[in-house]
Write an enzyme that holds these catalytic residues in place. Sequence first.
Site, PDB file in Angstrom:
ATOM      1  N   ASN A  10       0.872  -1.187   0.000  1.00  0.00           N
ATOM      2  CA  ASN A  10       0.000   0.000   0.000  1.00  0.00           C
ATOM      3  C   ASN A  10       0.906   1.233   0.000  1.00  0.00           C
ATOM      4  OD1 ASN A  10      -1.833   2.017   0.429  1.00  0.00           O
ATOM      5  ND2 ASN A  10      -2.478   1.324   2.476  1.00  0.00           N
ATOM      6  N   TRP A  11       1.049   1.833  -1.185  1.00  0.00           N
ATOM      7  CA  TRP A  11       1.980   2.968  -1.321  1.00  0.00           C
ATOM      8  C   TRP A  11       1.348   4.281  -0.873  1.00  0.00           C
ATOM      9  CZ3 TRP A  11       4.359   1.735  -6.856  1.00  0.00           C
ATOM     10  CH2 TRP A  11       5.177   0.604  -6.738  1.00  0.00           C
ATOM     11  N   LYS A  12       0.073   4.246  -0.524  1.00  0.00           N
ATOM     12  CA  LYS A  12      -0.615   5.452  -0.010  1.00  0.00           C
ATOM     13  C   LYS A  12      -0.364   6.642  -0.936  1.00  0.00           C
ATOM     14  CE  LYS A  12      -0.470   3.370   4.497  1.00  0.00           C
ATOM     15  NZ  LYS A  12      -0.598   3.514   5.928  1.00  0.00           N
ATOM     16  N   HIS A  96     -10.030   1.042   4.058  1.00  0.00           N
ATOM     17  CA  HIS A  96      -8.797   1.231   4.840  1.00  0.00           C
ATOM     18  C   HIS A  96      -9.099   2.183   5.996  1.00  0.00           C
ATOM     19  CE1 HIS A  96      -4.792   2.516   5.991  1.00  0.00           C
ATOM     20  NE2 HIS A  96      -4.334   1.434   5.393  1.00  0.00           N
ATOM     21  N   GLU A  98      -7.568   4.587   7.199  1.00  0.00           N
ATOM     22  CA  GLU A  98      -7.333   6.020   6.921  1.00  0.00           C
ATOM     23  C   GLU A  98      -8.522   6.618   6.174  1.00  0.00           C
ATOM     24  OE1 GLU A  98      -3.441   5.531   5.185  1.00  0.00           O
ATOM     25  OE2 GLU A  98      -2.612   5.138   7.176  1.00  0.00           O
ATOM     26  N   GLU A 164      -6.096  -4.895  10.238  1.00  0.00           N
ATOM     27  CA  GLU A 164      -5.134  -3.822  10.473  1.00  0.00           C
ATOM     28  C   GLU A 164      -5.529  -3.062  11.734  1.00  0.00           C
ATOM     29  OE1 GLU A 164      -2.840  -2.684   6.714  1.00  0.00           O
ATOM     30  OE2 GLU A 164      -4.624  -1.447   6.763  1.00  0.00           O
ATOM     31  N   GLY A 170       1.491   2.548  10.724  1.00  0.00           N
ATOM     32  CA  GLY A 170       2.412   3.667  10.599  1.00  0.00           C
ATOM     33  C   GLY A 170       3.014   4.114  11.920  1.00  0.00           C
ATOM     34  N   SER A 210       2.622  -1.829  10.494  1.00  0.00           N
ATOM     35  CA  SER A 210       4.046  -1.819  10.832  1.00  0.00           C
ATOM     36  C   SER A 210       4.747  -3.148  10.559  1.00  0.00           C
ATOM     37  CB  SER A 210       4.252  -1.380  12.297  1.00  0.00           C
ATOM     38  OG  SER A 210       3.804  -0.041  12.467  1.00  0.00           O
ATOM     39  N   GLY A 231       2.529  -1.023   4.417  1.00  0.00           N
ATOM     40  CA  GLY A 231       2.607   0.389   4.045  1.00  0.00           C
ATOM     41  C   GLY A 231       4.054   0.823   3.909  1.00  0.00           C
ATOM     42  N   GLY A 232       4.585   1.458   4.954  1.00  0.00           N
ATOM     43  CA  GLY A 232       5.910   2.079   4.906  1.00  0.00           C
ATOM     44  C   GLY A 232       7.004   1.184   4.334  1.00  0.00           C
TER      45      GLY A 232
HETATM   46  P1  PGA Z   1       2.206   0.502   7.730  1.00  0.00           P
HETATM   47  O1  PGA Z   1       0.793   0.678   6.949  1.00  0.00           O
HETATM   48  O2  PGA Z   1       2.800  -0.797   7.239  1.00  0.00           O
HETATM   49  O3  PGA Z   1       3.020   1.698   7.328  1.00  0.00           O
HETATM   50  O4  PGA Z   1       1.896   0.452   9.171  1.00  0.00           O
HETATM   51  C1  PGA Z   1      -0.049  -0.415   6.717  1.00  0.00           C
HETATM   52  C2  PGA Z   1      -1.315   0.048   6.041  1.00  0.00           C
HETATM   53  O5  PGA Z   1      -1.780   1.159   6.322  1.00  0.00           O
HETATM   54  O6  PGA Z   1      -1.884  -0.670   5.202  1.00  0.00           O
END
Ligand code: PGA
Length: 251
Positions: A10-12, A96, A98, A164, A170, A210, A231-232
Site C-alpha cells: 500500500n503505497w498510499k 482502509h 485512513e 489492520e 504507521g 508496521s 505500508g511504509g
Molecule cells: P504501515 O501501513 O505498514 O506503514 O503500518 C499499513 C497500512 O496502512 O496498510
Amino acid sequence: MSRRPLIAANWKMFLDQQQARNLASGIVAGLDGGNSAEVVLFPSFPLLAAVAAELEGSPVALGGQDLHPAPEGAFTGDVSGRQLADLGCRFVLCGHSERRRDHGETDELVVRKMAAAVDCGLTPIVCVGESLDERRGGLANSVLARQVDALLELAPPDLVIAYEPVWAIGTGEVATPELAESAHATIRDRLTRGLGSARAEATRVLYGGSVKANNAGALKRREGIDGFLVGGASLDVASFLGIITGSAQPG
Ligand code: PGA
C-alpha cells in the site's frame, strides 16, 4: 485447506511516476526466479498507468486504493471500479482505516464499495481493525465481529480481509504474533458462522500494521495469517522483497 499467501504493497499518497516505476521494476526484478506468494501493488491513482506498464508480463498484480460505489457518474474527484479495471487493476482496497477516519467511511459504505468491486470483476481487500481506545476498552473482538458481519451477505468467494489494528498502522508498533493470531481467529470465526466453514477456510486474511522484514517471519508462522498489507516498508525494494521472500530473521 491451503491458502496462497498474498503480500500487498500500500503505497498510499507517496511517490512520483519515476519513483513508482523504479520501485515496481525493482520488485519485479527481485522476484525473478519465482516465489509462491501472490504480490499486489497499490499505487495512488495518478501512478496506476505508469506502474501497469512496468508490471506487464510479470506475475505482480495491480490494485487501486479505493473506489466509488457507483460504476460512473457526477462524482468529482472519485474513481470507479470500472476505471480501475480498465487500467489493468485486479484488486482494490475497501475501507482502509485512513479512509474510515479521514473520509467518514462507514461499514455500510464499505460494503457498497466491496459490492461495486465485485461487479467490476475486481477482488476486494476489505480492511478491518480496532482503534487503541477500542482495544483498551475490551471492545476489539466486538468491533471486528461488527465489521466482518457487515460484509457477509454480499461477500464474494474471492474476498480478502486485511486485519489492520489502527494503533499499529504507521506507528512502528506491530501487533504481537499472539495478538494477531487471536484477532485472525476471531475474524475466521465470524466468517465460519456467516458463510460456513468451507468458505471461511478459503478466505485469505492478511495482517497489516508496521510489518517489516524483521517481524514478518514471526507473524507469518502464526495460524491463520495468510500474508500482509504493507505500508511504509513497501516503499523500499529491499525491505518489501525481504517481507515477500521471508528471508528476514523473525523479530
Ligand atoms: P504501515 O501501513 O505498514 O506503514 O503500518 C499499513 C497500512 O496502512 O496498510
